[in-house]
Each structure stands twice: as structure tokens, then as C-alpha cells.
Design a protein around this motif. Structure first.
Motif, PDB file in Angstrom:
ATOM      1  N   ARG A  72       0.874  -1.177   0.000  1.00 13.91           N
ATOM      2  CA  ARG A  72       0.000   0.000   0.000  1.00 13.91           C
ATOM      3  C   ARG A  72       0.907   1.222   0.000  1.00 13.91           C
ATOM      4  O   ARG A  72       1.759   1.352   0.886  1.00 13.91           O
ATOM      5  CB  ARG A  72      -0.877   0.021   1.256  1.00 13.91           C
ATOM      6  CG  ARG A  72      -1.989  -1.040   1.307  1.00 13.91           C
ATOM      7  CD  ARG A  72      -2.547  -1.133   2.719  1.00 13.91           C
ATOM      8  NE  ARG A  72      -1.438  -1.304   3.672  1.00 13.91           N
ATOM      9  CZ  ARG A  72      -1.480  -0.936   4.951  1.00 13.91           C
ATOM     10  NH1 ARG A  72      -2.570  -0.376   5.443  1.00 13.91           N
ATOM     11  NH2 ARG A  72      -0.450  -1.136   5.750  1.00 13.91           N
ATOM     12  N   ILE A  73       0.733   2.090  -0.987  1.00 11.79           N
ATOM     13  CA  ILE A  73       1.613   3.264  -1.111  1.00 11.79           C
ATOM     14  C   ILE A  73       0.772   4.529  -0.976  1.00 11.79           C
ATOM     15  O   ILE A  73      -0.173   4.742  -1.740  1.00 11.79           O
ATOM     16  CB  ILE A  73       2.358   3.262  -2.470  1.00 11.79           C
ATOM     17  CG1 ILE A  73       3.025   1.894  -2.698  1.00 11.79           C
ATOM     18  CG2 ILE A  73       3.388   4.388  -2.517  1.00 11.79           C
ATOM     19  CD1 ILE A  73       3.661   1.740  -4.064  1.00 11.79           C
ATOM     20  N   ALA A  74       1.133   5.367   0.005  1.00 12.60           N
ATOM     21  CA  ALA A  74       0.388   6.611   0.241  1.00 12.60           C
ATOM     22  C   ALA A  74       0.980   7.743  -0.575  1.00 12.60           C
ATOM     23  O   ALA A  74       2.204   7.855  -0.685  1.00 12.60           O
ATOM     24  CB  ALA A  74       0.424   6.971   1.727  1.00 12.60           C
ATOM     25  N   SER A  91      -1.486  -1.085  -4.081  1.00 11.60           N
ATOM     26  CA  SER A  91      -2.666  -0.236  -3.896  1.00 11.60           C
ATOM     27  C   SER A  91      -2.235   1.164  -3.487  1.00 11.60           C
ATOM     28  O   SER A  91      -1.309   1.356  -2.709  1.00 11.60           O
ATOM     29  CB  SER A  91      -3.684  -0.850  -2.942  1.00 11.60           C
ATOM     30  OG  SER A  91      -3.057  -1.218  -1.756  1.00 11.60           O
ATOM     31  N   ILE A  92      -2.931   2.132  -4.093  1.00  8.76           N
ATOM     32  CA  ILE A  92      -2.592   3.532  -3.879  1.00  8.76           C
ATOM     33  C   ILE A  92      -3.526   4.127  -2.844  1.00  8.76           C
ATOM     34  O   ILE A  92      -4.748   4.052  -2.980  1.00  8.76           O
ATOM     35  CB  ILE A  92      -2.691   4.300  -5.220  1.00  8.76           C
ATOM     36  CG1 ILE A  92      -1.671   3.712  -6.208  1.00  8.76           C
ATOM     37  CG2 ILE A  92      -2.476   5.800  -5.006  1.00  8.76           C
ATOM     38  CD1 ILE A  92      -1.745   4.301  -7.605  1.00  8.76           C
ATOM     39  N   VAL A  93      -2.941   4.670  -1.781  1.00  6.43           N
ATOM     40  CA  VAL A  93      -3.717   5.336  -0.736  1.00  6.43           C
ATOM     41  C   VAL A  93      -3.590   6.831  -0.980  1.00  6.43           C
ATOM     42  O   VAL A  93      -2.525   7.409  -0.774  1.00  6.43           O
ATOM     43  CB  VAL A  93      -3.165   4.984   0.668  1.00  6.43           C
ATOM     44  CG1 VAL A  93      -3.990   5.654   1.758  1.00  6.43           C
ATOM     45  CG2 VAL A  93      -3.105   3.465   0.859  1.00  6.43           C
ATOM     46  N   THR A  94      -4.667   7.457  -1.478  1.00  5.86           N
ATOM     47  CA  THR A  94      -4.584   8.885  -1.804  1.00  5.86           C
ATOM     48  C   THR A  94      -4.835   9.723  -0.564  1.00  5.86           C
ATOM     49  O   THR A  94      -5.831   9.549   0.134  1.00  5.86           O
ATOM     50  CB  THR A  94      -5.607   9.235  -2.899  1.00  5.86           C
ATOM     51  OG1 THR A  94      -5.343   8.396  -4.021  1.00  5.86           O
ATOM     52  CG2 THR A  94      -5.479  10.691  -3.317  1.00  5.86           C
ATOM     53  N   MET A  95      -3.879  10.620  -0.272  1.00 11.54           N
ATOM     54  CA  MET A  95      -4.011  11.508   0.883  1.00 11.54           C
ATOM     55  C   MET A  95      -3.963  12.950   0.410  1.00 11.54           C
ATOM     56  O   MET A  95      -3.538  13.231  -0.701  1.00 11.54           O
ATOM     57  CB  MET A  95      -2.879  11.239   1.887  1.00 11.54           C
ATOM     58  CG  MET A  95      -2.965   9.848   2.500  1.00 11.54           C
ATOM     59  SD  MET A  95      -1.594   9.485   3.629  1.00 11.54           S
ATOM     60  CE  MET A  95      -1.862  10.683   4.939  1.00 11.54           C
ATOM     61  N   ARG A  96      -4.357  13.889   1.280  1.00 10.92           N
ATOM     62  CA  ARG A  96      -4.316  15.306   0.922  1.00 10.92           C
ATOM     63  C   ARG A  96      -3.016  15.967   1.356  1.00 10.92           C
ATOM     64  O   ARG A  96      -2.674  17.037   0.899  1.00 10.92           O
ATOM     65  CB  ARG A  96      -5.506  16.063   1.565  1.00 10.92           C
ATOM     66  CG  ARG A  96      -6.861  15.630   1.071  1.00 10.92           C
ATOM     67  CD  ARG A  96      -7.066  15.966  -0.416  1.00 10.92           C
ATOM     68  NE  ARG A  96      -7.031  17.390  -0.699  1.00 10.92           N
ATOM     69  CZ  ARG A  96      -8.070  18.192  -0.724  1.00 10.92           C
ATOM     70  NH1 ARG A  96      -9.265  17.715  -0.487  1.00 10.92           N
ATOM     71  NH2 ARG A  96      -7.938  19.468  -1.014  1.00 10.92           N
TER      72      ARG A  96
END
Ligand code: ATP
Ligand code: ZN
Length: 292
Positions: A120-122, A141-146
Motif C-alpha cells: 500500500r503506497i500513500a 494499492s494507492i492510498v490517496t491523501m491530501r
């Protein structure tokens, strides 16, 4: 709104804000701040600046609300990787340099992109990361953050991150190590793909030409030295990014000449040592203020 003026979107505050204003100032435009703090006007050219969040700059330029913008290539590339269009990079501006890199916790046994398989890559750059992973044939899997991506591994929200790095100090403070770079970035001038009104186009062209001049004169140096006439060919070879140097006679010396050259690339100590070895003496390196 006066449509005869060129509108440029710049970052309101943050890493690029000050340098953007500085560049416009170096290009000879005298700026007056508006009462609201959100805009500037040039006193000596039909140019207005709008100060915005950097993330909004590509949209404003693409929509034609602004004609030009100054933004990190990373922001532009993320939009393009997501299928956004309507603007393009005109030139790199030489500041705000950073890399979009994938970083892992320090102890992670990284052996190339395949080590990212199944992780899992943020990131705040999901489009660029997705494109990189697809091209490398990796499923992760892509962990989208702000924002605050660097804390994700510690909070067990992700196994790795993909974020901007300049010195690496932030990564290190969070126990992370950069493993691979997916984009080299710096501030760039962007332009709307829309055709500009002829008068405004002319203003944009002058500004772009001045920006090029500022960028070129940043590294450029005026180099002067005395040298044996016989060493001229060798010296011309050593001078970095110089055209044919100017050769001047020295009073009372037939064997020696003065050599002057504009070097377009950085002049390092190694260059001076090589010139000295080739027989040059009294070597002077001077800054260049303007160039066209
Ligand atoms: P805004 O409030 O405008 O949204 P921001 O917090 O998104 O600001 P900044 O942190 O000011 O943006 O960074 C602006 C740009 O500076 C980045 O998009 C990037 O191109 C560049 N930059 C250079 N070095 C770094 C770095 N170490 N970390 C982040 N951005 C960097
Ligand atoms: Zn931002």
C-alpha cells in the motif's frame, strides 16, 4: 477585467511564491500589490498577477482565466497523467527543484520496483504513481491523501509513500529512505493552449524572452584571463559553454593575449585550475546581470 492585459497565476504563499515574484522582478517588471493581497499589477507593462493555491493554477490557466502560470512541474504532470489538458510547459525556471520519489521505512529490503508488489503506497500524486506502477508492471494499492503523507507508514496506513523530496530531511525525520525517483521537478512557466489576443501575445513573448535571459544569466559568467597565444585553442576547449572567445592584444607582449568569453554554464574551480594548467594567468570570473 481588462482583456488587453496579460494575466499570470502564481502561488500565493509557499515554496514558489517568493521566487516567482523575484523572477518577475528580475525580468524588469515593477510590481504594485493590490489592497486585497491577492493580486499585483506591473506599473511598467500591461501585466497582472493573481496569487492562488498552487493546485488551482493549472485549472485557471487551462480555462483561460489566466494566460500564464508558474507552478511545480509535479502539479502539471499530475494533472496531465489524470487526462487534464489545456496548458503546456513553456520553460523550466531553475528554482523549486525537487523529486517525486517512492520512499520506504529505513529497514525495508528494497531491491527495485518489484519490491513494491502488493504494497500500500500513500501519496498526494495518485495519477503519476499509478502511471509509474503500470509502466513497471507492478500491482500495488494507492492510498490517496491530501497531505502529511510521510506519517502514513508510522500510522500503518501504508507500507511506503510517494512524495516530493528535496533534501531528504523530512523523510529522515520520519524514518524513511527514498528508493526511486519517478519525476524530476522544478518550477515551470505554463501557458494556456488557447490563442491569445495579438496584443497580449506580444506581451507574453517579451516576458518569455526576458525569463530566458534571466535564466541564462544566472549561471553565465564573464571570464577574463591572460594567456599565451599558443594556448588559445586549448583554452577555448576548456571554457564551458562559450562561443569563440574575444582575443585582445596586450601592450608590449607578442606572446601573451587577453582572452574574454561569456560562459553559459557554471564555471567551477576545476575549470579555473584547468585554465591555469593550460597557461592562463590573472583569471577573473565576473557575474553577468542581464543578457539577451
Ligand atoms: P499551496 O498552499 O499553494 O497549495 P502547497 O503546500 O501545496 O501550497 P508547497 O509546499 O509550497 O505547496 O510547494 C510548492 C511546490 O514547491 C511543490 O509543488 C514543488 O514543485 C516545490 N517543492 C520544492 N521542494 C519541495 C519539497 N521539499 N517538498 C514539497 N514541494 C517542494
Ligand atoms: Zn498545494
Amino acid at each position: 477585467m481588462n482583456s488587453q492585459r496579460l494575466h499570470i497565476a502564481i502561488q500565493k504563499s509557499g515554496r514558489l511564491a517568493e521566487r516567482s515574484l523575484e523572477l518577475i522582478g528580475s525580468a524588469g517588471y515593477r510590481l504594485t500589490k493590490s489592497a486585497s493581497d491577492l493580486a499585483y499589477s506591473a506599473e511598467n507593462a500591461p501585466i497582472d498577477l493573481w496569487c492562488l493555491r498552487d493546485d488551482d493554477i493549472p485549472t485557471f490557466v487551462a480555462d483561460g482565466v489566466a494566460d500564464l502560470g508558474i507552478v511545480g512541474r509535479n502539479v502539471l504532470a499530475e494533472r496531465a497523467a489524470g487526462g487534464g489538458n489545456g496548458l503546456h510547459e513553456v520553460m523550466a525556471l531553475g528554482f523549486g527543484r525537487c523529486r517525486l520519489s517512492i520512499a520506504t521505512p529505513a529497514g525495508f529490503d528494497y531491491r527495485g520496483p518489484q519490491s513494491l508488489q502488493g504494497l500500500r503506497i500513500a501519496t498526494t500524486y495518485p495519477n503519476l504513481l499509478a502511471r509509474y506502477l503500470a509502466e513497471a508492471g507492478i500491482e500495488a494499492s494507492i492510498v490517496t491523501m491530501r497531505g502529511a503523507v510521510e506519517v502514513a507508514p508510522r500510522l500503518k496506513l501504508a507500507d511506503a509513500i510517494c512524495d516530493l523530496v528535496s533534501t531528504g530531511a523530512t523523510l529522515e525525520a520520519n524514518g524513511l529512505v527514498a528508493q526511486t525517483t519517478i519525476l524530476e521537478s522544478e518550477a515551470v512557466l505554463v501557458r494556456s493552449t488557447r490563442k491569445l489576443d495579438a496584443g497580449v501575445e506580444r506581451v507574453a513573448e517579451i516576458l518569455e524572452s526576458r525569463f530566458r535571459g534571466v535564466a541564462a544569466s544566472q549561471d553565465a559568467k564573464y571570464v577574463m584571463m591572460n594567456a599565451p597565444r599558443s594556448a588559445l585553442a586549448r583554452i577555448a576547449e576548456i571554457l564551458p559553454g562559450a562561443g569563440a572567445p574575444t582575443v585582445l592584444a596586450l601592450a608590449g607582449r607578442d606572446d601573451l593575449v587577453a582572452v574574454h568569453a561569456v560562459c553559459q554554464e557554471s564555471v567551477f574551480w576545476e575549470t579555473l585550475e584547468a585554465l591555469k594548467e593550460a597557461g592562463a594567468s590573472a583569471i577573473l570570473v565576473l557575474p553577468i546581470e542581464k543578457m539577451m
